[in-house]
Write a protein that holds these residues in place. Structure first.
Motif, PDB file in Angstrom:
ATOM      1  N   THR A  96      70.385 -40.602 162.569  1.00 27.41           N
ATOM      2  CA  THR A  96      71.631 -40.195 163.221  1.00 27.41           C
ATOM      3  C   THR A  96      72.779 -40.347 162.238  1.00 27.41           C
ATOM      4  N   ILE A  97      73.566 -39.296 162.113  1.00 32.28           N
ATOM      5  CA  ILE A  97      74.739 -39.272 161.232  1.00 32.28           C
ATOM      6  C   ILE A  97      75.956 -39.064 162.127  1.00 32.28           C
ATOM      7  N   VAL A  98      76.994 -39.890 161.962  1.00 29.57           N
ATOM      8  CA  VAL A  98      78.203 -39.775 162.773  1.00 29.57           C
ATOM      9  C   VAL A  98      79.385 -39.464 161.856  1.00 29.57           C
ATOM     10  N   VAL A  99      80.105 -38.374 162.173  1.00 33.86           N
ATOM     11  CA  VAL A  99      81.275 -37.953 161.395  1.00 33.86           C
ATOM     12  C   VAL A  99      82.401 -37.577 162.358  1.00 33.86           C
ATOM     13  N   GLN A 100      83.590 -37.406 161.818  1.00 36.07           N
ATOM     14  CA  GLN A 100      84.752 -36.992 162.601  1.00 36.07           C
ATOM     15  C   GLN A 100      84.953 -35.480 162.486  1.00 36.07           C
ATOM     16  N   GLN A 101      85.435 -34.870 163.550  1.00 35.83           N
ATOM     17  CA  GLN A 101      85.777 -33.456 163.525  1.00 35.83           C
ATOM     18  C   GLN A 101      86.810 -33.217 162.426  1.00 35.83           C
ATOM     19  N   VAL A 116      57.855 -30.494 150.579  1.00 36.84           N
ATOM     20  CA  VAL A 116      59.026 -29.658 150.804  1.00 36.84           C
ATOM     21  C   VAL A 116      59.428 -29.738 152.280  1.00 36.84           C
ATOM     22  N   HIS A 117      60.734 -29.715 152.508  1.00 37.89           N
ATOM     23  CA  HIS A 117      61.273 -29.794 153.864  1.00 37.89           C
ATOM     24  C   HIS A 117      62.301 -28.682 154.073  1.00 37.89           C
ATOM     25  N   PRO A 118      61.863 -27.477 154.493  1.00 39.10           N
ATOM     26  CA  PRO A 118      62.828 -26.423 154.831  1.00 39.10           C
ATOM     27  C   PRO A 118      63.543 -26.852 156.110  1.00 39.10           C
ATOM     28  N   SER A 119      64.867 -26.862 156.068  1.00 41.53           N
ATOM     29  CA  SER A 119      65.613 -27.501 157.144  1.00 41.53           C
ATOM     30  C   SER A 119      66.854 -26.728 157.555  1.00 41.53           C
ATOM     31  N   THR A 120      67.414 -27.152 158.687  1.00 42.14           N
ATOM     32  CA  THR A 120      68.635 -26.564 159.222  1.00 42.14           C
ATOM     33  C   THR A 120      69.381 -27.624 160.025  1.00 42.14           C
ATOM     34  N   ILE A 121      70.682 -27.437 160.154  1.00 39.94           N
ATOM     35  CA  ILE A 121      71.480 -28.214 161.102  1.00 39.94           C
ATOM     36  C   ILE A 121      72.078 -27.160 162.030  1.00 39.94           C
ATOM     37  N   SER A 122      71.431 -26.990 163.165  1.00 40.36           N
ATOM     38  CA  SER A 122      71.783 -25.905 164.093  1.00 40.36           C
ATOM     39  C   SER A 122      73.273 -25.894 164.406  1.00 40.36           C
ATOM     40  N   GLY A 123      73.895 -24.727 164.207  1.00 40.22           N
ATOM     41  CA  GLY A 123      75.301 -24.566 164.500  1.00 40.22           C
ATOM     42  C   GLY A 123      76.240 -25.051 163.405  1.00 40.22           C
ATOM     43  N   VAL A 124      75.672 -25.617 162.331  1.00 40.28           N
ATOM     44  CA  VAL A 124      76.511 -26.152 161.245  1.00 40.28           C
ATOM     45  C   VAL A 124      76.088 -25.597 159.888  1.00 40.28           C
ATOM     46  N   VAL A 125      74.800 -25.721 159.554  1.00 33.39           N
ATOM     47  CA  VAL A 125      74.259 -25.276 158.268  1.00 33.39           C
ATOM     48  C   VAL A 125      73.019 -24.432 158.556  1.00 33.39           C
ATOM     49  N   ASN A 143      83.459 -28.739 161.911  1.00 29.88           N
ATOM     50  CA  ASN A 143      84.550 -28.024 162.585  1.00 29.88           C
ATOM     51  C   ASN A 143      84.659 -28.281 164.080  1.00 29.88           C
ATOM     52  N   LYS A 144      83.515 -28.482 164.751  1.00 27.96           N
ATOM     53  CA  LYS A 144      83.614 -28.681 166.195  1.00 27.96           C
ATOM     54  C   LYS A 144      82.809 -29.898 166.622  1.00 27.96           C
ATOM     55  N   PRO A 145      83.326 -30.611 167.632  1.00 35.78           N
ATOM     56  CA  PRO A 145      82.631 -31.815 168.098  1.00 35.78           C
ATOM     57  C   PRO A 145      81.346 -31.451 168.836  1.00 35.78           C
ATOM     58  N   GLY A 146      80.410 -32.383 168.832  1.00 34.97           N
ATOM     59  CA  GLY A 146      79.166 -32.181 169.562  1.00 34.97           C
ATOM     60  C   GLY A 146      77.998 -32.849 168.885  1.00 34.97           C
ATOM     61  N   LEU A 147      76.824 -32.599 169.433  1.00 39.60           N
ATOM     62  CA  LEU A 147      75.565 -33.099 168.890  1.00 39.60           C
ATOM     63  C   LEU A 147      74.825 -31.917 168.290  1.00 39.60           C
ATOM     64  N   PHE A 148      74.415 -32.053 167.018  1.00 45.39           N
ATOM     65  CA  PHE A 148      73.766 -30.965 166.303  1.00 45.39           C
ATOM     66  C   PHE A 148      72.446 -31.473 165.719  1.00 45.39           C
ATOM     67  N   PRO A 149      71.316 -30.844 166.088  1.00 42.96           N
ATOM     68  CA  PRO A 149      70.028 -31.298 165.578  1.00 42.96           C
ATOM     69  C   PRO A 149      69.843 -30.986 164.090  1.00 42.96           C
ATOM     70  N   ILE A 150      69.348 -31.973 163.361  1.00 45.67           N
ATOM     71  CA  ILE A 150      68.955 -31.804 161.955  1.00 45.67           C
ATOM     72  C   ILE A 150      67.440 -31.634 162.000  1.00 45.67           C
TER      73      ILE A 150
END
Length: 168
Positions: A96-101, A116-125, A143-150
């Motif tokens: 879990t990573i916690v950051v500020q908007q 190898v780990h092909p990855s995404t951060i849904s809605g962010v990267v 840019n926007k608050p919320g929970l985003f799966p890595i």
């Protein structure tokens, strides 16, 4: 998403410092030294890809015949001729990573386990790839608050973490 090529940026930084006559401090640091704090914008968060592994002898603990969820994220190895069996699972560390908007964030991820780990951060990267023995830098602005799966798309269903973006 933007991946930073640190070696090139490091050389450019050293070249610029030398051009302004500030090469003295670089002798102490070493001319080829990467200076990550001079390269990464905003906050740097260090992560790793890891494989949790456990095992035992079937005399001590019987081999569980129950199937694990499908996908390459869980691996269960049946007992070998000596009776040893193992189970493993891939994960992000920390999970879990916690950051500020509004914060600019650099995730510096070292590949430890798994090729190898092909990855995404849904809605962010959209996408990035972490390879064993290499460091991948993923830079984004939260840019926007919320929970985003890595998510590592190769090691599903369990290699998932969470990016928590707190509102301003």
């Amino acid at each position: 998403m933007r991946l930073v090529r640190t070696a090139e940026k490091g050389r450019r930084w050293i070249r610029n410092v030398a051009a302004f006559g500030l090469a003295g401090p670089l002798i102490v640091l070493g001319a080829g030294t990467e200076i990550p704090w001079a390269q990464a914008p905003g906050r740097v968060i260090y992560m790793a890809t890891v494989e949790m592994k456990g095992g035992t002898q079937k005399e001590k603990e019987p081999y569980p015949e129950t199937l694990l969820p499908s996908g390459a994220g869980y691996i269960k190895t049946p007992p070998n001729p000596a009776g040893r069996w193992e189970v493993s699972a891939y994960q992000w560390s920390p999970g879990t990573i916690v950051v500020q908007q509004g914060e600019t964030v650099t995730l510096e991820i070292v590949g430890i386990n798994g090729d190898v780990h092909p990855s995404t951060i849904s809605g962010v990267v959209d996408s990035f790839t972490v390879k064993r023995g290499e460091i991948t830098r993923v830079i984004f602005t939260a840019n926007k608050p919320g929970l985003f799966p890595i998510i590592c798309t190769k090691h599903q269903p369990n290699m998932q973490g969470t990016l928590v973006v707190l509102p301003k």
